[in-house]
Scaffold this motif. Sequence first.
Motif, PDB file in Angstrom:
ATOM      1  N   THR A 235       3.643  -1.097  -4.132  1.00 26.02           N
ATOM      2  CA  THR A 235       3.663   0.174  -4.425  1.00 26.02           C
ATOM      3  C   THR A 235       2.976   0.392  -5.893  1.00 26.02           C
ATOM      4  O   THR A 235       3.488  -0.268  -6.805  1.00 26.02           O
ATOM      5  CB  THR A 235       5.056   0.775  -4.300  1.00 26.02           C
ATOM      6  N   THR A 237       2.710   3.380  -8.908  1.00 29.47           N
ATOM      7  CA  THR A 237       3.012   4.618  -9.325  1.00 29.47           C
ATOM      8  C   THR A 237       1.779   5.364 -10.085  1.00 29.47           C
ATOM      9  O   THR A 237       1.026   4.559 -10.820  1.00 29.47           O
ATOM     10  CB  THR A 237       4.193   4.548 -10.312  1.00 29.47           C
ATOM     11  N   ASP A 609       1.902   8.769  -6.307  1.00 23.82           N
ATOM     12  CA  ASP A 609       2.196   7.307  -5.898  1.00 23.82           C
ATOM     13  C   ASP A 609       1.592   6.720  -4.765  1.00 23.82           C
ATOM     14  O   ASP A 609       1.319   7.713  -3.785  1.00 23.82           O
ATOM     15  CB  ASP A 609       3.702   7.115  -5.768  1.00 23.82           C
TER      16      ASP A 609
END
Length: 621
Positions: A235, A237, A609
């Motif tokens: 992930t 951001t 994100d």
Amino acid sequence: MSSQELLRPADEEEAFYVQCRAAYLAVFRSSLTYITSKQQLCRALQQAGRNPTNATLNKYWTQRTSKLNFDDFCEILKNEKRTEETELMRAFKKMDVNSDGYISHSELEKALTTKGEKMTPEEVNAIFSLADINKDGKLDYAEFCRLLVSTAEQCQMAALERLDANAKLKRQNFGSQSYSPPKSSVSPASSAAAQAAATLSQPPESDTALKKESRSSSRLSSARSRRSSLSNSITVTSSSTKGSKIPEPSGLQEWHHSYMKGCFFLEDDGSIGSLQYQLHVPQTANIYLTIQPLSFSHGPGTGTDKPSSWMTVDTALFVMSAGEIREESTLVCFTESKDKEKYVWKGELHAGTYYLLPFTSGCKLKKRSKKSLSDKPLELIYRTDTGELDLTRELREVLSDIFEVIDLDGNGLLSLEEYNLFELRTSGEKCDKDAWAVCKENFDMRKNQLTKQGFMELNLMEATEKDGDPADLWVTLEAMGYNRMLELVEACPFQIDVHCEGTQPSIQPLSMDSGPKLLIQALQKSITARTGAKALRGQDNVFIYTYRGEHRISSLIANKANQKVTVHVNNEQSRNCCSSRGMSVFAVEVPARTKMVCQHILPINERQDWTYNCVETILPC
């Protein structure tokens, strides 16, 4: 049983690629086998239930085509839809002057031998042998349409049944078993019928540009086995990249500066190509290196026009030491940080010569769907009030932008070397010194270099010599990435800037045969050097490398085994991501003892994100 009942696909996308695979493997023993002739392409398309005309085949098999792969075949099938029975009936009814459901031999022969793709009398006779049921010289065209559509369906069904019957093939183990392609199930009469159907159903304004659209991905269906898999989840951001920008060095305005322009082009085979460059640094120095899409100083991107679409294309620059031979070249650095559209590297380079290799992932620069036939191409040439030919304002704007791109050093003039790079791109030929001397006599030049005005005059002369026929101009424009609406959609111009502290760097354009191989070598090294290898579960010889940059994620598959492997890739759980493969589910076949870049991932919306969630799975043999 229908093809859908036979396969029971999980979704339409999977069903489509199962049909692609079935058709391909009805002709070839492996999806790694290339299509090497127009005849092979025709057979594969017929196995997929298509009725390709010569014009259709020529669109994808041009004079420059030497081979097509499975990916290309899948893309062709996406573009070429099956001929529907209602469409055929509509075409025949236009010829049925009596509205009695029949067409005479003479009427059909006239239509098929004088319009569209002209057929021979023998081919017309072959059609009558199929559909003249009463042998009375009349064609029952309703029966003919049913026959043709059912023949196409039978071809597709036969291919699907062969695939379904072979469990190994259904598990996508291509090429590891003995397999003899069946003989074509299409009779000469059926081939003639298919040709007639396509000729009759061809729209009045067809795009005959000799171009093929392709992607560089393996178009294979989803697999169910997860016995040898690896899951990666990353992930990123939107705020994580904001604080990682490389600041410009203080006093940058006092550093020595060199720059060079170039352009990424989408090629016919789906790859992306560009020039490479040679950088010379006279002495060890601090370097500030950038690459970014080039914004034109004028033209269609100004005023109230929409922003230039290519400005969102990602770019990168790989720097390799220039060894005496390619094998001695090593990766030195590459641009990783980003500041708006600009990609940046800052550091120290030792005195010496380097290769600069431009790169774009293919996530943002992709083939686009063709404009509707109702979208009339823009005019390129017009006649003035005095009857003389001239370039339209729209064409002059585009030619001005092209001049800006091919003026690599930005001095406002085209040298013979710069002009020849343009000629090689658009015509495949070079202008020698004698021809350049003729240009000097006829067109505006300064310092033995062509001015922008001279470039306009040259293009006008070519149009005038053809009495206003714009065909050659369109060849030039399409080679430079423009569509028939004069939109730059298959190219991305860029600019490279090198700032050097205390010494003057120099950049020269190169057109190296080894350039693409060098770029692949640099790209692979950039991935493997920055991340550890993870073995697929239960596999000792297949590894996945996943590079996480600030703005791009790239994965590489290393197959150290002595036989090829097929790796199924599933990105369906990713969020706000686009893949260079253009699909969320696909498969990659990696030859024995080979490394292969699997895919590149970029965020769709950089302000949000994004999550890369990928499962790689070995497909069983």
